[in-house]
Design a protein around this motif. Structure first.
Motif, PDB file in Angstrom:
ATOM      1  N   ILE A  88       0.842  -1.204   0.000  1.00 13.62           N
ATOM      2  CA  ILE A  88       0.000   0.000   0.000  1.00 13.62           C
ATOM      3  C   ILE A  88       0.875   1.251   0.000  1.00 13.62           C
ATOM      4  O   ILE A  88       0.614   2.218  -0.726  1.00 13.62           O
ATOM      5  N   ASP A 133      -9.304  -2.678  -6.473  1.00  6.77           N
ATOM      6  CA  ASP A 133      -9.912  -3.113  -5.212  1.00  6.77           C
ATOM      7  C   ASP A 133      -8.842  -3.383  -4.153  1.00  6.77           C
ATOM      8  O   ASP A 133      -8.815  -4.419  -3.495  1.00  6.77           O
ATOM      9  N   VAL A 134      -7.946  -2.397  -3.987  1.00  2.50           N
ATOM     10  CA  VAL A 134      -6.810  -2.573  -3.081  1.00  2.50           C
ATOM     11  C   VAL A 134      -7.248  -2.719  -1.629  1.00  2.50           C
ATOM     12  O   VAL A 134      -6.494  -3.215  -0.789  1.00  2.50           O
ATOM     13  N   GLN A 135      -8.490  -2.345  -1.303  1.00  2.38           N
ATOM     14  CA  GLN A 135      -8.966  -2.481   0.075  1.00  2.38           C
ATOM     15  C   GLN A 135      -9.053  -3.935   0.527  1.00  2.38           C
ATOM     16  O   GLN A 135      -9.138  -4.201   1.726  1.00  2.38           O
ATOM     17  N   LEU A 138      -6.580  -4.905   3.251  1.00  2.00           N
ATOM     18  CA  LEU A 138      -6.671  -4.396   4.616  1.00  2.00           C
ATOM     19  C   LEU A 138      -6.650  -5.487   5.693  1.00  2.00           C
ATOM     20  O   LEU A 138      -6.025  -5.302   6.739  1.00  2.00           O
ATOM     21  N   ASN A 204      -5.023   3.172   7.104  1.00  2.00           N
ATOM     22  CA  ASN A 204      -4.866   2.337   5.920  1.00  2.00           C
ATOM     23  C   ASN A 204      -6.133   2.303   5.078  1.00  2.00           C
ATOM     24  O   ASN A 204      -6.065   2.243   3.850  1.00  2.00           O
ATOM     25  N   GLU A 205      -7.280   2.356   5.723  1.00  2.00           N
ATOM     26  CA  GLU A 205      -8.533   2.428   4.974  1.00  2.00           C
ATOM     27  C   GLU A 205      -8.585   3.719   4.152  1.00  2.00           C
ATOM     28  O   GLU A 205      -8.988   3.710   2.983  1.00  2.00           O
ATOM     29  N   CYS A 208      -6.134   3.475   1.143  1.00  2.00           N
ATOM     30  CA  CYS A 208      -6.691   2.632   0.077  1.00  2.00           C
ATOM     31  C   CYS A 208      -7.789   3.382  -0.676  1.00  2.00           C
ATOM     32  O   CYS A 208      -7.885   3.283  -1.914  1.00  2.00           O
ATOM     33  N   GLU A 209      -8.620   4.115   0.056  1.00  2.00           N
ATOM     34  CA  GLU A 209      -9.677   4.889  -0.595  1.00  2.00           C
ATOM     35  C   GLU A 209      -9.090   5.952  -1.511  1.00  2.00           C
ATOM     36  O   GLU A 209      -9.581   6.172  -2.630  1.00  2.00           O
ATOM     37  N   ILE A 211      -6.120   5.859  -3.012  1.00  2.00           N
ATOM     38  CA  ILE A 211      -5.535   5.174  -4.174  1.00  2.00           C
ATOM     39  C   ILE A 211      -6.616   4.814  -5.190  1.00  2.00           C
ATOM     40  O   ILE A 211      -6.446   5.004  -6.402  1.00  2.00           O
ATOM     41  N   GLU A 212      -7.741   4.307  -4.697  1.00  2.00           N
ATOM     42  CA  GLU A 212      -8.815   3.901  -5.604  1.00  2.00           C
ATOM     43  C   GLU A 212      -9.529   5.097  -6.209  1.00  2.00           C
ATOM     44  O   GLU A 212     -10.018   5.031  -7.335  1.00  2.00           O
TER      45      GLU A 212
END
Length: 303
Positions: A88, A133-135, A138, A204-205, A208-209, A211-212
């Motif tokens: 990440i 969908d990198v989440q 997590l 981290n959430e 990821c958000e 990045i997406e």
């Protein structure tokens, strides 16, 4: 560094600032290359030069004004895929560099032949190259996610198994595992009840958000010993900077062969675009996937 009492990082920042102030020196060396103008600038790997400092960005802008057609090629070690938190972070650094440098950009997952040298991956290689969908990473942040070999079911292990046969172990010295919260049917390794654990999970959430939301990053796999991998990455770079035939190539092939060579190179550039079959071929060569659950390998293709 000795003269100005600088550390390694400060020394690199000073060098970039000094080079910017002496840009004419750089132009003299480039002009000395005469007609050979396909140049590789090998920059230091210090991320602050691109994510925080502005000297490199200004240097590249001046090179563009001088007439260079530039493409940034950012190399990320493939072994980061085995650590969700590191991956990440690597994606976030790639995204930040893309936004700040404002150049055609090619992200490369290098040393892909060693991608599982630090443990088997939680998902197939397409998941890490497409960054979609990198989440889903997590639940593995703060843990070492290793595939549980069905042939070793009787052996002792300190982790727990998820629904796909993956064993999640809490890394020594990381956030303690707790009983709070689940995601996608798997207990999160950072789900401890402490305040730091909750904040770390939320951080981290949010990353990821972010990045997406941008949805800009994707990686091309590269093994420097694999001629096919090198050819494909080079074709992508050439397509980004607009290079097809230079003066030397035209002199070698002549006018009659130029049209045929252009057609070949155009086809090569088209084939070099990221696609599932190409990445799967790399995965089959460098990853051990015999015992994996077929469903877990194809989940990320749903989107």
């Amino acid at each position: 560094m000795e003269t100005h009492n600088l550390g390694p990082n400060g020394g690199l920042v000073y060098c970039m600032d000094y080079l910017e102030q002496n840009f004419d020196w750089l132009l003299e060396r480039l002009e000395a290359l005469q007609g050979r103008r396909y140049v590789l600038f090998d920059f230091p790997g210090q991320v602050e030069l691109y994510t925080h400092g502005e000297a490199v960005q200004r240097l590249l802008q001046r090179l563009e004004k001088w007439g260079c057609r530039l493409t940034a090629v950012h190399l990320v070690d493939a072994h980061h895929c085995s650590d969700a938190g590191k991956f990440i972070s690597a994606v976030l650094i790639s995204l930040t560099t893309m936004v700040r440098l404002e150049l055609p950009h090619v992200n490369v997952l290098s040393k892909v032949d060693l991608v599982e040298s630090y443990g088997r991956l939680a998902f197939d290689l397409n998941f890490y190259t497409d960054v979609v969908d990198v989440q889903r990473l997590l639940p593995y942040v703060g843990t070492r996610s290793t595939y549980k070999d069905p042939g070793r079911e009787g052996e002792e292990g300190g982790g727990r198994e998820d629904e796909n046969g993956w064993e999640e172990e809490v890394r020594e010295g990381s956030i303690e595992d707790g009983g709070e919260g689940k995601r996608d049917g798997r207990e999160a390794g950072t789900s401890g009840g402490g305040r730091f654990a909750r904040r770390y999970r939320k951080l981290n959430e949010a990353l990821c958000e972010l990045i997406e939301d941008f949805s800009l990053v994707a990686f091309h796999p590269l093994n420097i010993q694999d001629a096919d991998c090198i050819e494909r990455v080079l074709a992508v770079v050439d397509k980004c900077n607009g290079y097809l035939l230079g003066a030397e190539e035209r002199a070698l092939v002549g006018r009659e062969g130029e049209a045929a060579l252009l057609s070949t190179l155009s086809g090569l550039a088209f084939r070099a675009q990221p696609d599932a079959d190409r990445v799967k071929d790399v995965q089959d060569r460098y990853m051990d996937i015999e015992d994996r659950d077929e469903n877990s390998l194809s989940k990320n293709k749903a989107r």
